[in-house]
Design a protein around this motif. Structure first.
Motif, PDB file in Angstrom:
ATOM      1  N   ARG A  95       0.825  -1.179   0.130  1.00  0.00           N
ATOM      2  CA  ARG A  95       0.044  -0.044  -0.061  1.00  0.00           C
ATOM      3  C   ARG A  95       0.812   1.400  -0.083  1.00  0.00           C
ATOM      4  N   VAL A  96       2.002   1.265   0.764  1.00  0.00           N
ATOM      5  CA  VAL A  96       2.792   2.584   0.515  1.00  0.00           C
ATOM      6  C   VAL A  96       3.461   2.454  -0.707  1.00  0.00           C
ATOM      7  N   GLY A  97       3.993   1.365  -1.243  1.00  0.00           N
ATOM      8  CA  GLY A  97       4.482   1.441  -2.607  1.00  0.00           C
ATOM      9  C   GLY A  97       3.549   2.180  -3.651  1.00  0.00           C
ATOM     10  N   VAL A  98       2.207   2.016  -3.356  1.00  0.00           N
ATOM     11  CA  VAL A  98       1.134   2.393  -4.439  1.00  0.00           C
ATOM     12  C   VAL A  98       1.123   4.008  -4.254  1.00  0.00           C
ATOM     13  N   SER A  99       1.319   4.312  -3.163  1.00  0.00           N
ATOM     14  CA  SER A  99       1.266   5.878  -2.577  1.00  0.00           C
ATOM     15  C   SER A  99       2.465   6.548  -3.363  1.00  0.00           C
ATOM     16  N   VAL A 100       3.630   6.091  -3.059  1.00  0.00           N
ATOM     17  CA  VAL A 100       4.772   6.521  -3.615  1.00  0.00           C
ATOM     18  C   VAL A 100       4.832   6.498  -5.135  1.00  0.00           C
ATOM     19  N   GLU A 101       4.280   5.395  -5.620  1.00  0.00           N
ATOM     20  CA  GLU A 101       4.125   5.522  -7.153  1.00  0.00           C
ATOM     21  C   GLU A 101       3.374   6.763  -7.650  1.00  0.00           C
TER      22      GLU A 101
END
Length: 208
Positions: A95-101
């Protein structure tokens, strides 16, 4: 030659744009131009010429050059409304990766302008610009909590503050990528993902 000769092609008339489309066209030109030049070097005459509109339309849709610049700032740092996004599921890291992307795509779309409005290259010490940036930092921090599923946390204000601080580092990382080229997009993404996961999963529990 007969006037009915179908081999003759008429020059197509320019389609009349709707007001919302015209406004968006002007804003798109402003986003690009404020990324290419310092604020003081951009004139409404240049903007009108670049957008292919009368100068008066800029005043009609936006007001002054400063008003238009404020709209550019909002466009660069705004967080999409909650009803327009689908929250990711899965592990905290995913989920963090999605927000960073999402952040990286926002930066990538208009890198020079994003750097200008979030740093010192823009209009300078303007309290209205700072308010927009502060509001965007707050909204982004709250969105991160929604994405990772943290609700009802009694120490939410402290966590929000930590994520806002993390946002300052994210801006610096963006500059390293866009301006200096010292980090790649993938390197920035990995670093920001690792740090935010650590902040949420390890650092914050220690500070409760």
């Amino acid at each position: 030659m007969s006037t009915t000769d179908t081999s003759i092609t008429e020059t197509p008339r320019r389609r009349r744009l709707e007001p919302d489309e015209r406004r968006e066209q002007i804003l798109d030109c402003a986003i690009r131009m404020f990324g290419e030049r310092p604020y003081a070097a951009v004139s409404t005459s240049d903007l009108a010429k670049d957008a292919g509109v009368a100068r008066g339309l800029i005043n009609h849709y936006f007001g002054t050059k400063r008003d238009l610049y404020l709209e550019v700032v909002r466009a660069m740092v705004g967080v999409p409304p909650m009803e327009t996004v689908k929250l990711p599921t899965g592990s905290v890291r995913h989920r963090v990766g999605v927000s960073v992307e999402w952040l990286l795509k926002s930066i990538e779309a208009h890198g020079a302008t994003w750097v200008a409005v979030t740093g010192s290259e823009g209009v300078g010490a303007d309290p209205e610009v700072q308010r927009i940036l502060d509001d965007a930092d707050q909204a982004a921090a709250e969105r991160v909590l929604e994405i990772v599923g943290i609700t009802g946390e009694p120490h939410r204000d402290e966590l929000i503050a930590m994520i806002r601080a993390y946002g300052g580092m994210a801006k610096s990382a963006g500059r390293e990528w866009i301006v200096r080229g010292s980090l790649t997009r993938d390197q920035v993404g990995t670093m920001l993902t690792d740090l935010l996961v650590t902040l949420i999963a390890e650092t914050f529990p220690k500070l409760r």
